[in-house]
Write a protein that holds these residues in place. Structure first.
Motif, short mmCIF file in Angstrom:
data_model
loop_
_atom_site.label_atom_id
_atom_site.label_comp_id
_atom_site.label_asym_id
_atom_site.label_seq_id
_atom_site.Cartn_x
_atom_site.Cartn_y
_atom_site.Cartn_z
N SER A 144 -52.25 -45.09 46.89
CA SER A 144 -53.55 -45.58 45.99
C SER A 144 -54.64 -44.69 46.60
CB SER A 144 -53.56 -47.05 46.20
OG SER A 144 -54.96 -47.58 45.82
N LEU A 145 -54.77 -44.45 47.84
CA LEU A 145 -56.14 -43.85 48.22
C LEU A 145 -55.86 -42.38 47.87
CD1 LEU A 145 -56.10 -45.06 51.96
CD2 LEU A 145 -57.77 -45.69 49.96
N TYR A 146 -54.60 -41.92 47.90
CA TYR A 146 -54.62 -40.30 47.20
C TYR A 146 -54.96 -40.30 45.93
CZ TYR A 146 -51.85 -36.28 45.62
OH TYR A 146 -51.84 -35.30 44.74
N ASN A 147 -54.48 -41.37 45.08
CA ASN A 147 -54.81 -41.30 43.48
C ASN A 147 -56.33 -41.31 43.20
OD1 ASN A 147 -52.32 -40.92 42.81
ND2 ASN A 147 -51.67 -43.25 42.73
N ASP A 148 -56.89 -41.99 44.34
CA ASP A 148 -58.62 -42.20 44.01
C ASP A 148 -59.21 -41.23 44.64
OD1 ASP A 148 -58.21 -44.77 42.75
OD2 ASP A 148 -58.38 -45.93 44.64
N GLY A 149 -58.37 -40.21 45.18
CA GLY A 149 -59.08 -38.86 45.63
C GLY A 149 -59.89 -39.20 47.19
N ILE A 150 -59.31 -40.26 48.01
CA ILE A 150 -59.93 -40.44 49.14
C ILE A 150 -58.91 -39.81 50.33
CG2 ILE A 150 -60.18 -42.54 50.74
CD1 ILE A 150 -61.01 -44.23 48.00
N LEU A 151 -57.80 -39.59 50.13
CA LEU A 151 -56.90 -39.07 50.90
C LEU A 151 -56.34 -37.77 50.38
CD1 LEU A 151 -55.03 -41.62 53.24
CD2 LEU A 151 -56.87 -40.25 53.72
N PHE A 152 -55.99 -36.92 51.10
CA PHE A 152 -55.66 -35.45 50.62
C PHE A 152 -56.41 -34.92 49.74
CE2 PHE A 152 -52.08 -37.68 52.70
CZ PHE A 152 -51.54 -37.05 53.66
N SER A 153 -57.69 -35.12 49.73
CA SER A 153 -58.68 -34.78 48.34
C SER A 153 -58.39 -33.21 48.10
CB SER A 153 -59.90 -35.20 48.66
OG SER A 153 -60.51 -34.68 49.95
N GLU A 154 -58.97 -32.77 47.10
CA GLU A 154 -58.97 -31.47 46.66
C GLU A 154 -60.32 -30.56 47.48
OE1 GLU A 154 -56.70 -29.67 44.87
OE2 GLU A 154 -55.37 -31.62 44.62
N ASP A 155 -59.86 -29.48 47.80
CA ASP A 155 -60.95 -28.69 48.42
C ASP A 155 -61.76 -28.06 47.07
OD1 ASP A 155 -62.33 -26.77 49.58
OD2 ASP A 155 -60.75 -25.76 50.41
N ASP A 156 -63.08 -28.58 47.02
CA ASP A 156 -63.99 -28.46 45.94
C ASP A 156 -65.00 -27.03 46.61
OD1 ASP A 156 -63.01 -29.94 44.03
OD2 ASP A 156 -63.98 -31.78 44.85
N TYR A 157 -64.79 -26.86 47.64
CA TYR A 157 -65.91 -25.88 48.36
C TYR A 157 -65.56 -24.49 48.15
CZ TYR A 157 -67.89 -29.95 50.85
OH TYR A 157 -68.58 -31.14 50.98
N GLU A 158 -64.48 -24.11 47.76
CA GLU A 158 -63.91 -22.59 47.73
C GLU A 158 -64.74 -21.87 46.56
OE1 GLU A 158 -60.36 -19.57 48.55
OE2 GLU A 158 -60.11 -21.70 48.27
N LYS A 159 -64.92 -22.61 45.45
CA LYS A 159 -65.71 -22.18 44.33
C LYS A 159 -67.09 -21.89 45.00
CE LYS A 159 -66.72 -26.87 42.66
NZ LYS A 159 -66.63 -27.65 41.50
N PHE A 160 -67.92 -22.58 45.65
CA PHE A 160 -69.16 -22.07 46.30
C PHE A 160 -68.96 -20.91 47.06
CE2 PHE A 160 -69.51 -26.76 45.46
CZ PHE A 160 -70.72 -26.94 44.88
N ALA A 161 -67.98 -20.60 47.88
CA ALA A 161 -67.65 -19.58 48.73
C ALA A 161 -67.64 -18.47 47.73
CB ALA A 161 -66.71 -19.66 49.50
N LEU A 162 -66.93 -18.49 46.67
CA LEU A 162 -66.71 -17.27 45.87
C LEU A 162 -68.02 -16.87 45.23
CD1 LEU A 162 -63.15 -18.21 44.34
CD2 LEU A 162 -63.56 -16.58 46.40
N SER A 163 -68.79 -17.61 45.16
CA SER A 163 -70.14 -17.43 44.31
C SER A 163 -71.34 -17.05 45.32
CB SER A 163 -70.58 -18.52 43.30
OG SER A 163 -70.60 -19.67 44.03
N ALA A 164 -71.17 -17.13 46.43
CA ALA A 164 -71.93 -17.02 47.60
C ALA A 164 -72.64 -15.67 47.45
CB ALA A 164 -71.42 -17.13 48.98
N VAL A 165 -73.73 -15.59 47.43
CA VAL A 165 -74.90 -14.39 47.32
C VAL A 165 -75.59 -14.30 48.55
CG1 VAL A 165 -74.59 -14.39 44.90
CG2 VAL A 165 -76.29 -15.45 45.99
N ALA A 166 -76.16 -12.97 48.87
CA ALA A 166 -77.19 -12.83 49.79
C ALA A 166 -78.38 -13.65 49.51
CB ALA A 166 -77.46 -11.21 49.96
N SER A 167 -78.99 -14.14 50.53
CA SER A 167 -80.17 -15.19 50.37
C SER A 167 -81.35 -14.50 50.96
CB SER A 167 -79.75 -16.52 51.26
OG SER A 167 -78.50 -17.07 50.81
N PRO A 168 -82.63 -15.06 50.52
CA PRO A 168 -83.61 -14.32 51.27
C PRO A 168 -83.61 -14.75 52.74
CG PRO A 168 -84.12 -15.80 49.00
CD PRO A 168 -82.89 -16.12 49.47
#
Length: 457
Positions: A69-93
């Motif tokens: 139930s916790l897995y189905n609710d995204g509370i355990l073994f949740s998906e990695d949503d951060y890699e998409k931010f890493a792929l779009s990372a750009v140089a910052s000021p």
């Protein structure tokens, strides 16, 4: 991905990608050793049979259903949503700078990574013209960032305090015309602090880092003057004066280093606390294993045990209604830093640079003197944007060991300088640092979870 561990009589379960922390019973803890996604509709018979030696069959099946139930609710073994931010990372000021106002020091600390203050480049002080150019550079490279951070560093900054004052005055004069606000920090060993310096620091410095290792015998073994005498008595007196006069809305903390010689460093933390310092950081020395004071793999069991002892001591103080803050146990389980901060940490070489008395630009203070990592020079008008871009893309998903590690969103890939100096590449994890960091995190996560649980009750 999940990470679980036993500590302080608790079973701790961390869902890595969501950051959710759970204190679970023995059955849940043991069951998670035997099941993982994709889950079946019912608990596998072989798992029930295996655990039935310790638990009732019906309890095992019910616990399994709760996990699913916790897995189905995204509370355990949740998906990695951060890699998409890493792929779009750009140089910052560039928004922060470590200004090496002094490549000289009045101490000769035996573990000093900066070659007792001169970074292997000869003893020298920064002049106002170089400081002025550094301020101009930071303003120019900061784009539309409003808050700019500048740390006066050394060596020992108090040895060039007139230049500190001049540079602060100049930076303040540029805030209005450029719509900026400077937040200054100074790191000092306290030896030369006068009342005038303390008053200026407490007026202008947003943060102050006060260097002391702890107990007198510990401090004076490593943090010695040029003549070999100890520094403890002078610096404790000066630091107390500074902290006593410091406005409540200004940050500060005492920062120490522990070595092989004081693996009971929780006693140094408590000693500093007893002196009246309740904002404390004590960090492990990083040095070549051949150094007599160096920490190696052999010391890790003692270090791990000491962090547990320290967490218990701090928890006891807080339960008594008193305040103490240990830097490496600071953790926000609710929100934490933004996604990009979680992925690439301090911003070394991208958002943050260091400038030497000669105007040379490096990714951070720990890279100073390493020729391959010189990014440019203020007088030559050079700044290596390719190197800056490389650092912008140095995050947990470009570091193979980090990508699969449970602690990646807390340590953000570790220190790039340590990775380079002790593991050969900024993308290689320095395993000794990693192991110490992970133990600190386990203690910090449990402390925070118990505090939240006690508050809820």
């Amino acid at each position: 991905m999940i990470h679980k561990y036993k500590l302080g009589g608790y079973n701790v379960l961390l869902d890595v990608n969501s950051g959710g922390v759970h204190l679970v019973d023995d059955l849940t803890y043991d069951l998670l050793d035997n099941v993982e996604p994709p889950f079946q509709k019912e608990c596998p018979g072989e798992v029930v049979k295996k655990l039935s030696k310790s638990y009732k069959d019906d309890d095992i099946r019910e616990c399994y259903e709760e996990i699913v139930s916790l897995y189905n609710d995204g509370i355990l073994f949740s998906e990695d949503d951060y890699e998409k931010f890493a792929l779009s990372a750009v140089a910052s000021p560039v928004k922060a700078m470590c200004l090496h106002i002094s490549h000289d020091c009045n101490l000769r600390c035996k573990y000093c990574f900066a070659s007792t203050g001169d970074f292997g480049q000869g003893r020298k002080l920064m002049d106002f013209e170089t400081g002025k150019r550094a301020i101009d550079f930071l303003i120019e490279k900061s784009a539309d960032r409003y808050f700019l951070e500048l740390d006066f560093f050394g060596g020992e900054p108090s040895m060039n305090f007139d230049a500190v004052k001049q540079i602060v005055e100049y930076a303040r004069s540029q805030e209005g015309p450029h719509n900026k606000k400077f937040r200054f920090t100074i790191t000092t060993n306290g030896i030369h602090l006068t009342d005038d310096m303390i008053d200026f620091i407490n007026k202008e410095m947003y943060n102050v880092v006060l260097s002391i290792d702890g107990r007198k015998e510990v401090n004076d073994r490593m943090r010695v003057r040029a003549d070999g005498s100890g520094s403890y008595d002078t610096i404790t007196k000066n630091f107390k004066r500074l902290v006593d006069k410091r406005p409540k809305d200004r940050d500060w903390y005492v920062r120490g280093t522990y070595t092989k010689y004081n693996l009971d460093f929780s006693n140094d933390v408590m000693h500093l606390y007893d002196l009246g310092f309740d904002q404390i950081s004590v960090e492990p020395v990083m040095a070549d294993a051949s150094e007599p004071y160096a920490i190696t793999e052999a010391e890790l069991p003692a270090i791990f045990s000491e962090y547990e002892v320290l967490s218990q001591k701090i928890a006891k103080i807080r339960k008594e209604g008193k305040f103490i803050n240990f830097f490496h146990f600071m953790l926000d389980l609710d929100q934490g830093p933004c996604a990009i901060k979680r992925l690439r940490g301090c911003g070394c070489g991208n958002e943050y640079v260091a400038v030497t008395p000669d105007g040379d630009i490096y990714p951070c203070h720990q890279f100073v003197g390493i020729k391959d990592y010189k990014m440019g020079n203020l007088y030559e008008g050079t700044f290596d944007l390719d190197m800056k871009n490389d650092f912008a893309h140095a995050h947990v998903y470009t570091k193979p060991e980090c990508k699969k590690c449970w602690a990646k969103f807390y340590c953000s890939g570790g220190c790039n300088a340590n990775n380079y100096m002790y593991a050969g590449d900024i993308h290689n994890a320095h395993k000794l640092s990693c192991q110490i960091q992970k133990k600190r995190l386990e203690c910090a996560i449990l402390m925070k979870a118990v505090e939240l649980m006690d508050t809820a009750e």
